[in-house]
Design an enzyme around this catalytic site. Structure first.
Site, PDB file in Angstrom:
ATOM      1  N   LYS A  28      14.357  11.594   1.014  1.00  0.00           N
ATOM      2  CA  LYS A  28      13.965  10.436   1.836  1.00  0.00           C
ATOM      3  C   LYS A  28      15.201   9.705   2.383  1.00  0.00           C
ATOM      4  CE  LYS A  28       9.435  10.811   1.434  1.00  0.00           C
ATOM      5  NZ  LYS A  28       8.611  11.151   2.598  1.00  0.00           N
TER       6      LYS A  28
ATOM      7  N   ASP B 231       2.355  25.161   6.742  1.00  0.00           N
ATOM      8  CA  ASP B 231       3.334  24.640   5.795  1.00  0.00           C
ATOM      9  C   ASP B 231       4.520  24.135   6.612  1.00  0.00           C
ATOM     10  OD1 ASP B 231       5.306  24.186   3.950  1.00  0.00           O
ATOM     11  OD2 ASP B 231       5.107  26.110   2.933  1.00  0.00           O
ATOM     12  N   VAL B 232       4.791  22.831   6.563  1.00  0.00           N
ATOM     13  CA  VAL B 232       5.858  22.277   7.414  1.00  0.00           C
ATOM     14  C   VAL B 232       7.240  22.824   7.053  1.00  0.00           C
ATOM     15  CG1 VAL B 232       4.630  20.126   7.974  1.00  0.00           C
ATOM     16  CG2 VAL B 232       6.147  20.200   5.966  1.00  0.00           C
TER      17      VAL B 232
ATOM     18  N   ARG C  13      -5.156  13.783   3.952  1.00  0.00           N
ATOM     19  CA  ARG C  13      -5.578  12.753   2.982  1.00  0.00           C
ATOM     20  C   ARG C  13      -4.514  11.659   2.894  1.00  0.00           C
ATOM     21  NH1 ARG C  13      -3.068  14.948  -1.902  1.00  0.00           N
ATOM     22  NH2 ARG C  13      -2.227  16.966  -1.306  1.00  0.00           N
TER      23      ARG C  13
ATOM     24  N   TYR D  91      13.420  13.542  -4.631  1.00  0.00           N
ATOM     25  CA  TYR D  91      12.623  12.810  -3.640  1.00  0.00           C
ATOM     26  C   TYR D  91      13.476  11.741  -2.940  1.00  0.00           C
ATOM     27  CZ  TYR D  91       8.562  10.041  -1.996  1.00  0.00           C
ATOM     28  OH  TYR D  91       7.637   9.359  -1.263  1.00  0.00           O
TER      29      TYR D  91
ATOM     30  N   ILE E  75      -2.055   8.620   3.106  1.00  0.00           N
ATOM     31  CA  ILE E  75      -1.469   7.822   4.190  1.00  0.00           C
ATOM     32  C   ILE E  75      -1.671   8.507   5.544  1.00  0.00           C
ATOM     33  CG2 ILE E  75       0.740   7.000   5.110  1.00  0.00           C
ATOM     34  CD1 ILE E  75       1.598   6.529   2.136  1.00  0.00           C
TER      35      ILE E  75
HETATM   36  P1  NDP Z   1      -0.679  12.664  -0.625  1.00  0.00           P
HETATM   37  O1  NDP Z   1      -0.231  13.507  -1.755  1.00  0.00           O
HETATM   38  O2  NDP Z   1      -1.918  11.862  -0.760  1.00  0.00           O
HETATM   39  O3  NDP Z   1      -0.821  13.560   0.713  1.00  0.00           O
HETATM   40  C1  NDP Z   1       0.233  14.406   1.078  1.00  0.00           C
HETATM   41  C2  NDP Z   1      -0.080  15.034   2.403  1.00  0.00           C
HETATM   42  O4  NDP Z   1       1.015  15.892   2.774  1.00  0.00           O
HETATM   43  C3  NDP Z   1      -1.317  15.918   2.382  1.00  0.00           C
HETATM   44  O5  NDP Z   1      -1.991  15.796   3.603  1.00  0.00           O
HETATM   45  C4  NDP Z   1      -0.739  17.308   2.222  1.00  0.00           C
HETATM   46  O6  NDP Z   1      -1.544  18.318   2.775  1.00  0.00           O
HETATM   47  C5  NDP Z   1       0.519  17.203   3.043  1.00  0.00           C
HETATM   48  N1  NDP Z   1       1.520  18.189   2.682  1.00  0.00           N
HETATM   49  C6  NDP Z   1       2.217  18.286   1.530  1.00  0.00           C
HETATM   50  N2  NDP Z   1       3.053  19.324   1.573  1.00  0.00           N
HETATM   51  C7  NDP Z   1       2.878  19.901   2.787  1.00  0.00           C
HETATM   52  C8  NDP Z   1       3.453  21.016   3.420  1.00  0.00           C
HETATM   53  N3  NDP Z   1       4.388  21.774   2.828  1.00  0.00           N
HETATM   54  N4  NDP Z   1       3.042  21.337   4.672  1.00  0.00           N
HETATM   55  C9  NDP Z   1       2.088  20.610   5.298  1.00  0.00           C
HETATM   56  N5  NDP Z   1       1.498  19.537   4.740  1.00  0.00           N
HETATM   57  C10 NDP Z   1       1.895  19.194   3.491  1.00  0.00           C
HETATM   58  O7  NDP Z   1       0.565  11.743  -0.280  1.00  0.00           O
HETATM   59  P2  NDP Z   1       0.664  10.288   0.391  1.00  0.00           P
HETATM   60  O8  NDP Z   1      -0.368  10.124   1.402  1.00  0.00           O
HETATM   61  O9  NDP Z   1       0.811   9.297  -0.701  1.00  0.00           O
HETATM   62  O10 NDP Z   1       2.100  10.412   1.069  1.00  0.00           O
HETATM   63  C11 NDP Z   1       2.292  10.575   2.466  1.00  0.00           C
HETATM   64  C12 NDP Z   1       3.751  10.323   2.763  1.00  0.00           C
HETATM   65  O11 NDP Z   1       4.096   9.005   2.353  1.00  0.00           O
HETATM   66  C13 NDP Z   1       4.700  11.259   2.036  1.00  0.00           C
HETATM   67  O12 NDP Z   1       5.780  11.598   2.858  1.00  0.00           O
HETATM   68  C14 NDP Z   1       5.188  10.399   0.881  1.00  0.00           C
HETATM   69  O13 NDP Z   1       6.448  10.811   0.419  1.00  0.00           O
HETATM   70  C15 NDP Z   1       5.233   9.047   1.530  1.00  0.00           C
HETATM   71  N6  NDP Z   1       5.216   7.956   0.576  1.00  0.00           N
HETATM   72  C16 NDP Z   1       4.134   7.750  -0.259  1.00  0.00           C
HETATM   73  C17 NDP Z   1       4.150   6.716  -1.171  1.00  0.00           C
HETATM   74  C18 NDP Z   1       3.020   6.424  -2.099  1.00  0.00           C
HETATM   75  O14 NDP Z   1       3.165   5.523  -2.951  1.00  0.00           O
HETATM   76  N7  NDP Z   1       1.888   7.114  -1.997  1.00  0.00           N
HETATM   77  C19 NDP Z   1       5.328   5.831  -1.284  1.00  0.00           C
HETATM   78  C20 NDP Z   1       6.392   6.133  -0.374  1.00  0.00           C
HETATM   79  C21 NDP Z   1       6.316   7.155   0.518  1.00  0.00           C
HETATM   80  P3  NDP Z   1      -2.568  19.220   1.870  1.00  0.00           P
HETATM   81  O15 NDP Z   1      -3.583  18.246   1.355  1.00  0.00           O
HETATM   82  O16 NDP Z   1      -3.124  20.184   2.806  1.00  0.00           O
HETATM   83  O17 NDP Z   1      -1.751  19.814   0.782  1.00  0.00           O
END
Ligand code: NDP
Length: 234
Positions: A145, A49-50, A12, A141, A14
């Site tokens: 990062k 889980d990464v 989901r 966080y 980004i």
């Molecule tokens: P979301 O919360 O919408 O999505 C997070 C994604 O990461 C999901 O696909 C989730 O999978 C996956 N995920 C989380 N934990 C794990 C894990 N332990 N192992 C495998 N997959 C995992 O986040 P965003 O799309 O907003 O964020 C994506 C990236 O962008 C992140 O690194 C975030 O830090 C970064 N970012 C986002 C910002 C924002 O404003 N949204 C700003 C700056 C950076 P599942 O659904 O299966 O849990």
């Protein structure tokens, strides 16, 4: 020619937008996430889980066995567990560091050998502008990062002569589940964005696509903000 692209956190937000970008180009996309869900059209979708290095290594092996050498890895999986530092629990600290930093290292390590053998590839970390601007409540966080930048720049030098680029894309405030519970703070933050709007996941996907393309082969070790001007270029 179809490239093999591995994306973590592609279920989901980004990650899903990045997956869609490559799918639209006809690439072979392998999606990794905890839930194992992925946009339609992905060649493979694995629940992993990464933060679990063994499980991550197995998932990457499965992807390579099915689709050959990895051309690009997008290391995007991440979580937030916000709280003021004085009240932040060990669990809040560790969960973010283990997913956002340990998981990023495990993913890069697992995919690099394939690129080194092929003498080409792109490693793209999804960072954040948080460590550059400082965000109260995000010590965990921002630390994770910030760690990505040191990780990426060290890797960039390790593999530069092998034709592999390593870069960090640093989003600002993007409209996803991660930012859905910010409430009034979201409006306040968006009023500080020079371009006057919150970013969309597709805004990030465009730059990731460029960094994976032949048009960016001389860009490595870079940290590039995609934030509507919020950090004014970091
Ligand atoms: P979301 O919360 O919408 O999505 C997070 C994604 O990461 C999901 O696909 C989730 O999978 C996956 N995920 C989380 N934990 C794990 C894990 N332990 N192992 C495998 N997959 C995992 O986040 P965003 O799309 O907003 O964020 C994506 C990236 O962008 C992140 O690194 C975030 O830090 C970064 N970012 C986002 C910002 C924002 O404003 N949204 C700003 C700056 C950076 P599942 O659904 O299966 O849990």
């Amino acid at each position: 020619m179809s490239r093999h692209i591995i994306i973590t956190g592609a279920s989901r937000g980004i990650g899903a937008a990045i997956a869609q970008h490559f799918l639209d180009l006809g690439d072979t996309v392998v999606a990794l996430s905890r839930s194992g869900t992925a946009p339609e059209g992905c060649a493979l979708s694995l629940a992993v889980d990464v933060a679990n290095s063994e499980a991550l290594n197995e998932a990457v092996k499965t992807a390579i066995a099915a689709h050959g050498p990895v051309n690009t890895v997008v290391i995007n999986a991440g979580v937030t567990r916000d709280g003021l530092a004085m009240r932040m629990s060990d669990e809040q600290w560790r969960e973010v560091l283990s997913t956002d930093l340990d998981g990023a290292f495990y993913t890069a390590r697992a995919t690099m050998a394939s690129m080194v053998r092929a003498r080409e590839g792109s490693i793209i970390f999804i960072g954040s502008i948080s460590p550059f601007i400082g965000v109260p409540g995000q010590a965990n966080y921002a630390a994770a990062k910030a760690g990505l930048v040191g990780l990426a720049r060290s890797l960039a030098k390790e593999v530069a002569t092998r034709g592999i680029t390593v870069n960090v894309v640093a989003p600002g405030l993007i409209d996803t589940d991660m930012t859905s519970d910010l409430g009034a703070a979201k409006d306040q933050m968006s009023s500080m964005i020079p371009m006057g709007r919150i970013g969309q996941p597709s805004d990030i996907a465009g730059l990731v696509g460029f960094l994976a393309s032949n048009h960016s082969r001389y860009i490595t070790g870079a940290v590039i903000a995609v934030d509507g001007g919020l950090s004014l270029g970091l």
